[in-house]
Design an enzyme around this catalytic site. Structure first.
Site, short mmCIF file in Angstrom:
data_model
loop_
_atom_site.label_atom_id
_atom_site.label_comp_id
_atom_site.label_asym_id
_atom_site.label_seq_id
_atom_site.Cartn_x
_atom_site.Cartn_y
_atom_site.Cartn_z
N LYS A 61 0.86 -1.17 0.00
CA LYS A 61 0.00 0.00 0.00
C LYS A 61 0.90 1.23 0.00
CE LYS A 61 -3.67 2.55 0.78
NZ LYS A 61 -4.70 2.61 -0.28
N GLY A 76 -8.66 7.26 -0.04
CA GLY A 76 -7.99 8.40 0.57
C GLY A 76 -6.62 8.04 1.14
N CYS A 134 -2.36 8.96 -7.81
CA CYS A 134 -3.66 8.73 -7.17
C CYS A 134 -4.58 9.89 -7.55
CB CYS A 134 -3.49 8.65 -5.66
SG CYS A 134 -5.01 8.22 -4.84
N ILE A 157 -1.23 1.34 -15.33
CA ILE A 157 -1.68 2.65 -14.92
C ILE A 157 -2.32 2.62 -13.54
CG2 ILE A 157 -2.12 3.54 -17.25
CD1 ILE A 157 -5.07 2.73 -16.91
N ASN A 158 -2.47 3.78 -12.96
CA ASN A 158 -3.32 3.95 -11.79
C ASN A 158 -4.76 4.13 -12.28
OD1 ASN A 158 -4.20 4.59 -9.10
ND2 ASN A 158 -2.13 5.27 -8.67
N THR A 159 -5.64 4.46 -11.38
CA THR A 159 -7.08 4.54 -11.73
C THR A 159 -7.44 5.81 -12.53
OG1 THR A 159 -7.48 5.55 -9.59
CG2 THR A 159 -7.79 3.18 -9.74
N GLY A 183 -10.39 -1.82 -12.58
CA GLY A 183 -11.05 -3.04 -13.05
C GLY A 183 -11.23 -3.05 -14.55
#
Ligand SMILES: Cc1cc2nc3c(=O)[nH]c(=O)nc-3n(C[C@H](O)[C@H](O)[C@H](O)COP(=O)(O)OP(=O)(O)OC[C@H]3O[C@@H](n4cnc5c(N)ncnc54)[C@H](O)[C@@H]3O)c2cc1C
Ligand SMILES: Cc1cc2nc3c(=O)[nH]c(=O)nc-3n(C[C@H](O)[C@H](O)[C@H](O)COP(=O)(O)OP(=O)(O)OC[C@H]3O[C@@H](n4cnc5c(N)ncnc54)[C@H](O)[C@@H]3O)c2cc1C
Ligand SMILES: Cc1cc2nc3c(=O)[nH]c(=O)nc-3n(C[C@H](O)[C@H](O)[C@H](O)COP(=O)(O)O)c2cc1C
Ligand SMILES: Cc1cc2nc3c(=O)[nH]c(=O)nc-3n(C[C@H](O)[C@H](O)[C@H](O)COP(=O)(O)O)c2cc1C
Ligand code: FES
Ligand code: FES
Lengths: 307, 270, 307, 270
Positions: free
Chosen positions: C47, C74, C130, C191-193, C217
């Protein structure tokens, strides 16, 4: 009591907030006419026309991903001069606003196209957001200065409503939209497709002949809703929501986020009921308004923002 | 929920049969079961060579035949594939023929049309329906799939423009003669559009139910790009068709105009 | 013959190209240990830890959309000092590389965190992507200059592999990644979201307490594949592919696009077989390699680019 | 494929029943059918007030009861809702109790635990299984759901710390006494963790199969945020639990440590 579904959009009066998104009917004026006869459709946006005719890319140009669609049609269109004649014929035959989508690659093209097409349209949507055509679309639409110049050039030659269609493929959509509004845009359409690609594992090759394409459909709805919500927080012009709208709930989600009207694109490809999708969406919204005790659709716009 | 990473079904060429100097039939083994109804079409892809719509000329779930005329780059490449080479298929798309109408069926195939009508013929045979198959071409060397149809015990009649075999004249001329001799409740036709429109008009005059399979530029295949539209009615060949009841489309651009790749309205020439 | 699944990644040797993406196991070192015992897992990314401890946002923080997931956790984490102690204990207990994800908001934080965590990690992943935390993540990662500075600061204090995790929410991912590589990054994770949101039509409210969140996803796979493909065309460092990988086909799609290794995130939430998803992916890739006659996974990397 | 725009199921408060000064039961009418197995939980959302996990205390598909203790902001707001107000539910999540094990069942509920055990009790009754229900609280005024359980004809025994009603002592003390009197093959328990761990250890000593329902900080509810993990084994309460066979987790952080919102390891206090 039947709730009032009429919306006013940058001076246009729409009998329903449900519009047809650009490109999904191709350049066929026959198909536009057929769809416009559907009483649930409030306005139609044409396929984007460019200055010169374009054949578009070689096949494969589109595939179904299950959770959305990937396409790189390459903006095939007959060019604005040819299309103008078709639109001239069409316009007297349809009863709802006809918004002509144009894809200029610079200010001169924007001016000339708007000048020529002004008499055959009820408004313009400036497509500055196609993610897969060189020198057109996103290449223009990711630079606030270019957006400003092209918007101003279009604005100069028409007093009809001018929509700017923005792309999600930029760091700040708000910055781009603001540039457009400052240059005279009446409304923002959000969003165009997300730049994407697919590789077939058996063929070991990119599926699209253009390699890169745009993702549309269900998968992009959360991105579209986010962008509409962001725009509503910062801009004072109407927003037209687009991206992954398949049913009335999707439409309501966009309206609650701040869209005054919505556009349906890919979903017409997967509607079992064919073009009846518009009627189903309208029926669902009407029932929702009744259940919520609202007398008109306008009361719903941006409601998710109040705290 | 399928994630469809397997966008295409892989297929391997088992053999390539020469039909005429311009037409070949590929016999394909499918990597995955595929159910195609008579008259439905597939999008056939070779990376680098393009992708085109083809109505299979035989299909049994595991094997599929494609009968392809060389008209341009993609069709020529596909028609030249050798055993062991691969193609990628998506589909099936479109509606296919309605074979539930009662009565006898007259099948009219021009060019590769005879091949594409074969799955419908086999289905009708299976249902015990009486059929007659008219196959036409410019001359003896231009006939497609006749041997295959004979092998399948089809009741065939042939017409050639130069009279080198069978009836001397065009298919529409021959068709007129045939229906004058014996009545058919139904006609299915695939072939050059100018030919099909004449057959359709003849059916209209004679009260025969006629289904035609239309060709337009198919790009997406799934109904959202508008490339394959028949104007002015706005019907999409890929989802509303490719098979139409002729009555529905007589008086439209059928037989007269189509749209080219850029969406320009151009005349139908064949 | 069993194909060789070993990959070398910026100096690390991984027994399998399948990694665990940052965040999906939370800060639990117990869960990391449990997953690391799975022989199909090649490396674990922790994390993201930040300079100060963070509680994360109030619930709702995550929902399942059917075609993907939306979350705005967060970045809850104990802070790097606290976490360092846990990692120190963990490290001797696991046999695969442990990559520590850090989310500094400036260069000083980056230096201090890397300095402190260097002895407990086998490499670092710098999370500059993020989409839903102020001053962290995307706010840093969308500015090439900031990326350059932070990367250089981290680089100064570690000779271990340094991965930079990039965001799809920028106009040019290539520009950002290039800045990172020039400043010393060894590899790029992509990639990130995708910045997104959802509104519940009954509640008429944004679902996430933070309003905006990240889409992960299935829905984002075509975007991830596109970005990996773009990066492979322009960069000469290894790329780690991430975004919507659920099964071996998805993994192979990323590898063909140019990824040397892949990360699994959201899919562990919908795997019927729980954490067995890693084994299933590995088995599928092995069978695919056999079918294609390839003796090792490294031969597959970027294969979709050859013409 | 569902598009899940309907992320939550809407529910309306029909009534709010005061259980104790700290605990209320909401009776909810669901806008949509929802099947919840005994021991599974729901995420209960009030926009603006947060969202928390709750194990329903009664459920029949159309109506659901939530028995909620006011421990902080969200639980207090929810516990104060009036008839006509709405909440939004997602789920059900987690595994629920395994009620297939043979033998008699002893249910041990501390605090709101008695309420959360009720669906399991009803299911066991339906299956004709013999049960005994131990309910505990600090004193007479702290007992939850006892009237409801009586109404449902449960075989109840009560313990209070101050002896104001029933057994004078803690639930674990009472539990020891009860199992000394008569053997039970199975124990189900929900309550404060310090209490549950004592029950679980007692079961372990006595060869009784014990299922406990664990509380950790649940955020995503679907297994990917890692917030609810029980260390060092790395089990996730939201998907691997919330119900665990006690044998599986004795000797872990169960009863001793949990993680706070930031993921810091902190002591279990209750
Ligand atoms: C539903 C359907 C079923 C078909 N079945 C068969 C069949 O079984 N056998 C067969 O030989 N042919 C069939 N065709 C026609 C075949 O698809 C075209 O001949 C082929 O697409 C030409 O591609 P090309 O690249 O070889 O030629 P090009 O050089 O691209 O074009 C040559 C000619 O084909 C037309 N054409 C090009 N692209 C397409 C396209 N995507 N869709 C339709 N027409 C196109 C053009 O208008 C042009 O006149 C079918 C077409 C359709 C729509
Ligand atoms: C599977 C499960 C089932 C539960 N069933 C019930 C029930 O039926 N009735 C009932 O009264 N309570 C139940 N709880 C506990 C309930 O969820 C917490 O009391 C509630 O979340 C506290 O939130 P708050 O905002 O009111 O308090 P806060 O001020 O946020 O916190 C108060 C205390 O609750 C704990 N807590 C906070 N957030 C959570 C969270 N998301 N998950 C778990 N604990 C948290 C904190 O550690 C703190 O000790 C259950 C918990 C879980 C995990
Ligand atoms: C086949 C296809 C063609 C499109 N052509 C255009 C176009 O010409 N101009 C344009 O502005 N958008 C075009 N779009 C984008 C759509 O108008 C719409 O913005 C996008 O698809 C997202 O909406 P959807 O998810 O409802 O499809 C096209 C989309 C598709 C799928
Ligand atoms: C619940 C959750 C928490 C996440 N936390 C982090 C994080 O702390 N740091 C990070 O770099 N990425 C984080 N991510 C992003 C994932 O690592 C991954 O990049 C993204 O989810 C796309 O991959 P996926 O589609 O496989 O989930 C998180 C994703 C999820 C779903
Ligand atoms: S081919 Fe696209 S609509 Fe028919
Ligand atoms: S609450 Fe997220 S993993 Fe359990």
């Amino acid at each position: 009591m039947h709730p009032d579904m009429k919306v006013e959009l940058a001076g246009l009066v729409l009998r329903s907030p449900i519009m047809v998104a650009s490109g999904v009917l191709g350049s066929s004026t026959g198909l536009i006419k057929r769809v416009s006869e559907n009483p649930s459709v409030g306005a139609v946006v044409t396929k984007t026309v460019t200055y010169n005719p374009r054949n578009g890319y070689e096949n494969p140009t589109a595939i179904d991903l299950g959770f959305g669609f990937l396409n790189a049609m390459g903006l095939p269109n007959p060019g604005y001069l040819d299309y103008k004649n078709e639109l001239a014929e069409l316009r007297d035959k349809i009863e709802i606003p006809l918004i002509v989508s144009i894809g200029p690659s610079n200010s001169e093209e924007a001016s000339e196209m708007v000048k020529a097409l002004n008499e055959v349209s009820d408004g313009f949507e400036l497509n500055l957001s196609c993610p897969h055509t060189e020198k057109l679309g996103l290449e223009v639409g990711s630079d606030p200065e270019k957006v400003r110049r092209i918007t101003a050039s279009a604005r100069k030659y028409t007093s009809k409503p001018l929509f700017i269609k923005v792309s999600p493929n930029v760091t700040s959509v708000v910055e781009i939209a603001r540039a457009a509004v400052e240059a005279g845009a009446d409304a923002i359409t959000a969003i165009n497709t997300l730049k994407s690609m697919a590789i077939d594992v058996n063929a070991m090759k990119p599926v699209l002949s253009n390699v890169y394409g745009g993702l549309s459909g269900r998968a992009i709805r959360p991105v579209g809703v986010r962008i509409v919500y962001e725009l509503y927080e910062t801009l004072r012009v109407p927003i037209v929501g687009c991206g992954g709208i398949y049913d009335w709930r999707d439409a309501v989600e966009f309206i609650l986020a701040g869209a005054s009207a919505i556009q349906v694109g890919s979903a017409i490809a997967c509607s079992r009921s064919g073009l009846n999708i518009f009627g189903e969406i309208e029926k669902g919204i009407v029932e929702y308004l009744v259940a919520k005790g609202l007398s008109n659709i306008r009361g719903l716009v941006g409601l998710a923002h109040t705290s | 929920m399928s994630s469809k990473t397997h966008y295409y079904v892989e297929a391997e060429v088992v053999s390539n049969i020469i039909e005429t100097s311009r037409v070949n039939t590929l016999v394909l083994k499918l990597g995955q079961h595929m159910e195609v109804k008579p008259g439905q079409f597939l999008m056939v892809w070779r990376p680098g060579d393009g992708e085109i719509p083809i109505t299979p000329s035989l299909t049994n779930g595991e094997t599929i035949c494609l009968t392809i005329e060389r008209v341009g780059l993609t069709s020529s490449r596909l028609a030249s594939l050798k055993a062991g080479e691969r193609v990628f298929l998506r589909g099936p798309y479109g509606n296919g023929f309605n074979l539930e109408y009662p009565g006898k069926y007259l099948l009219v195939g021009g060019g590769t049309g005879a091949a594409s009508l074969t799955p419908a013929y086999l289905k009708l045979v299976e249902k015990g329906v009486q059929t007659l198959f008219l196959v036409g071409g410019r001359n003896r060397d231009n006939l497609v799939y006749v041997n295959k149809l004979r092998e399948l015990n089809a009741n065939i009649r042939i017409a050639t423009d130069d009279g080198s075999v069978g009836f001397h004249g065009t298919l529409p001329e021959f068709f007129k003669k045939i229906i004058a001799e014996s009545f058919f409740e139904n006609v299915l036709t695939i072939g050059p559009e100018k030919m099909m429109v004449k057959i359709a008009e003849e059916c209209h005059r004679n009260g025969i139910r006629c289904q035609v399979s239309l060709v337009r530029i198919v790009k997406c295949g799934i109904g959202f790009c508008g490339s394959c539209v028949l104007d002015p009615v706005g019907l999409r060949v890929c989802v509303d068709g490719p098979v139409f009841n002729a009555e529905e489309i007589l008086g439209t651009d059928f037989g007269a105009y189509m749209r080219d790749e850029a969406g320009r309205r151009v005349e139908v020439t064949l």
